[in-house]
Design a protein around this motif. Structure first.
Motif, mmCIF file in Angstrom:
data_model
loop_
_atom_site.group_PDB
_atom_site.id
_atom_site.type_symbol
_atom_site.label_atom_id
_atom_site.label_comp_id
_atom_site.label_asym_id
_atom_site.label_seq_id
_atom_site.Cartn_x
_atom_site.Cartn_y
_atom_site.Cartn_z
ATOM 1 N N LEU A 211 0.786 -1.184 -0.105
ATOM 2 C CA LEU A 211 0.084 -0.026 -0.107
ATOM 3 C C LEU A 211 0.734 1.287 -0.073
ATOM 4 N N GLN A 212 1.918 1.260 0.715
ATOM 5 C CA GLN A 212 2.801 2.446 0.652
ATOM 6 C C GLN A 212 3.681 2.772 -0.655
ATOM 7 N N VAL A 213 3.783 1.605 -1.497
ATOM 8 C CA VAL A 213 4.495 1.545 -2.592
ATOM 9 C C VAL A 213 3.394 2.118 -3.795
ATOM 10 N N TRP A 214 2.273 1.530 -3.694
ATOM 11 C CA TRP A 214 1.300 1.767 -4.707
ATOM 12 C C TRP A 214 0.624 3.192 -4.578
ATOM 13 N N ARG A 215 0.363 3.499 -3.167
ATOM 14 C CA ARG A 215 -0.287 4.781 -2.830
ATOM 15 C C ARG A 215 -1.610 4.842 -3.097
ATOM 16 N N LYS A 216 -2.122 3.583 -3.344
ATOM 17 C CA LYS A 216 -3.584 3.568 -3.747
ATOM 18 C C LYS A 216 -4.113 2.184 -3.145
ATOM 19 N N PRO A 217 -5.420 2.126 -2.669
ATOM 20 C CA PRO A 217 -5.619 0.925 -2.131
ATOM 21 C C PRO A 217 -5.422 -0.239 -3.086
ATOM 22 N N LEU A 218 -5.143 -1.455 -2.518
ATOM 23 C CA LEU A 218 -4.543 -2.715 -3.255
ATOM 24 C C LEU A 218 -5.947 -3.361 -4.004
ATOM 25 N N PRO A 219 -7.260 -3.105 -3.379
ATOM 26 C CA PRO A 219 -8.351 -3.593 -4.199
ATOM 27 C C PRO A 219 -8.373 -2.664 -5.448
ATOM 28 N N GLN A 220 -8.116 -1.661 -5.487
ATOM 29 C CA GLN A 220 -8.282 -0.871 -6.844
ATOM 30 C C GLN A 220 -7.421 -1.295 -7.674
ATOM 31 N N ILE A 221 -6.047 -1.484 -7.292
ATOM 32 C CA ILE A 221 -4.847 -1.997 -7.964
ATOM 33 C C ILE A 221 -5.226 -3.307 -8.793
ATOM 34 N N TRP A 245 -6.767 0.966 9.238
ATOM 35 C CA TRP A 245 -6.700 2.299 8.344
ATOM 36 C C TRP A 245 -5.357 3.187 8.676
ATOM 37 N N THR A 246 -5.034 3.720 7.542
ATOM 38 C CA THR A 246 -3.848 4.477 7.585
ATOM 39 C C THR A 246 -4.113 5.609 6.729
ATOM 40 N N THR A 247 -2.974 6.729 6.634
ATOM 41 C CA THR A 247 -3.177 7.970 5.910
ATOM 42 C C THR A 247 -1.730 7.636 4.885
ATOM 43 N N VAL A 248 -2.458 7.810 3.701
ATOM 44 C CA VAL A 248 -1.380 7.902 2.531
ATOM 45 C C VAL A 248 -1.784 9.321 1.722
ATOM 46 N N ASP A 249 -0.800 10.226 1.696
ATOM 47 C CA ASP A 249 -1.178 11.416 0.720
ATOM 48 C C ASP A 249 -2.230 12.201 1.172
ATOM 49 N N MET A 253 -7.013 5.292 3.912
ATOM 50 C CA MET A 253 -7.113 4.017 2.888
ATOM 51 C C MET A 253 -6.931 2.937 4.010
ATOM 52 N N GLN A 254 -7.813 1.976 3.578
ATOM 53 C CA GLN A 254 -7.889 0.451 4.376
ATOM 54 C C GLN A 254 -6.645 -0.217 3.941
ATOM 55 N N SER A 255 -5.771 -0.850 4.782
ATOM 56 C CA SER A 255 -4.955 -2.007 4.279
ATOM 57 C C SER A 255 -5.512 -3.399 4.497
ATOM 58 N N VAL A 256 -5.496 -3.866 3.298
ATOM 59 C CA VAL A 256 -6.372 -5.112 3.323
ATOM 60 C C VAL A 256 -5.497 -6.348 3.965
ATOM 61 N N THR A 257 -6.093 -7.489 4.028
ATOM 62 C CA THR A 257 -5.552 -8.749 4.534
ATOM 63 C C THR A 257 -5.027 -9.616 3.640
ATOM 64 N N GLY A 258 -4.184 -10.740 4.000
ATOM 65 C CA GLY A 258 -3.936 -11.554 2.930
ATOM 66 C C GLY A 258 -4.625 -12.928 3.262
#
Length: 374
Positions: A211-221, A245-249, A253-258
């Motif tokens: 999430l920190q690398v993409w800077r967008k929610p992973l489901p969207q990616i 939840w964390t703040t990016v830019d 954004m929600q950080s999803v689980t694996g």
């Protein structure tokens, strides 16, 4: 030992159109015994996962021995056994409700590792052997131990990352059955890359780091870069924990689980799982369009040093403790709690999806399929 033929040429593979009815073919058109194949389907239907269909109950019971374990994200009552068998992309067998959306637990990990592959394909991560601390500098990878961890260590589940994320303590996730818990809590950490340990907290660290690398929610990616391109339905969802939840830019954004052993993960239909499997069967290409690089897939299904049966969050049918003796060693698969599987049989151009098959029955299921089809 069974003998295996060369895979069917990729250009002969059928790819279902987006949201369209999936074309089916009779098993006999592939010289597959229809009666024997029906026996395989009947076996799947007769061997339903024994846990409660109320997955909240099944989760709490299945992980009852974990200290502090609780449901942290959404769950959903499941359906009955369901699945598909694809040959050259065509459905040759199916059972149950293949459009029903259910939790898929650790099958999510194979989707997550693919998001890492997309990050490398897109140049956001130079190489998976890079140190994660060079990309995520907020303290998650501080310290003598955590600072040595690479993306590859996280992908292979051999990082031994130490810490707490979203209320989960790494040492409390799947603790050993023997010994005192304090011994486990205060153990000497293994050097990254030396010992594989299945651990959802550390998998969630990978999701957070991506999430920190993409800077967008992973489901969207996943949706934009992969699921839309393979014509997946609009019904699948990817959840995190309620408080993850964390703040990016400047944006929450929600950080999803694996996975889903505390709730969350990917909720998806068998048909969308089959599309994902068909993409991997064809080396990351869909209707001639490259979606994920074949180089990444090759890396993802390369055995890790600590565990020959595990790659980048894909299980591998190599010699080891999880080897299926009478089946091709080119087989690899995604596996989740409750008997959720996506099996890729490259040798025969076959994809298998099962939902809610008693987990220890998957090997015999695949052996029955091999006898019926090959």
């Amino acid at each position: 030992m069974l003998f295996f033929l060369c895979p069917t040429e990729a250009q002969n593979t059928y790819f279902p159109e987006p949201h369209a009815l999936w074309e089916e073919k009779s098993p006999s058109s592939f010289n597959i015994d229809k009666v024997a194949l029906q026996e395989v389907v009947d076996y799947a239907k007769a061997n339903e996962y024994s846990g409660s269909r109320d997955l909240r109950i099944a989760i709490l019971k299945g992980f009852a021995r974990e200290p502090f374990h609780e449901i942290l994200g959404p769950t959903k009552k499941r359906g009955g056994p369901a699945g598909l068998i694809l040959k050259d992309g065509y459905i040759i067998a199916k059972w149950g409700d293949t459009k029903r959306v259910d939790m898929t637990f650790s099958v999510t990990k194979s989707f997550l590792s693919t998001v890492a592959g997309l990050a490398i394909d897109n140049g956001l991560i130079t190489d998976e052997t890079d140190l994660v601390k060079d990309y995520v500098w907020d303290g998650t990878f501080d310290g003598d131990h955590n600072s040595k961890i690479t993306w590859q260590h996280l992908l292979q589940q051999n990082s031994d990352w130490s810490g707490e994320l979203w209320g989960g303590k790494d040492w409390a996730d799947r603790p050993p059955k023997e010994g005192h818990l304090d011994d486990w809590k205060n153990r000497t950490l293994n050097d990254p890359g030396t010992v594989m340990e299945y651990n959802d907290v550390r998998v969630n660290v990978l999701a957070y780091s991506l999430l920190q690398v993409w800077r967008k929610p992973l489901p969207q990616i996943l949706k934009d870069h992969l699921m839309d391109k393979i014509g997946a339905s609009t019904t699948w969802r990817w959840f995190g924990y309620d408080k993850a939840w964390t703040t990016v830019d400047g944006i929450q954004m929600q950080s999803v689980t694996g996975g889903g052993h505390s709730g969350g993960g990917i909720f998806i239909s068998a048909e969308d799982m089959a599309r994902f499997g068909l993409l991997f069967l064809n080396d990351g290409t869909w209707q001639g369009q490259p979606i994920i690089s074949s180089d990444w897939i090759e890396k993802a299904i390369t055995p890790s040093k600590p565990n020959p049966n595990y790659g980048y969050m894909w299980w591998l049918n190599q010699k080891g403790t999880r080897h299926w003796e009478n089946l091709s060693e080119t087989i690899y698969y995604a596996a989740g709690f409750g008997g959720n599987f996506i099996v890729i049989d490259k040798a025969h151009n076959i994809v298998v999806v099962t939902r809610w098959l008693e987990p220890q029955k998957i090997e015999s299921f695949m052996e029955k399929l091999a006898k019926a089809a090959f």
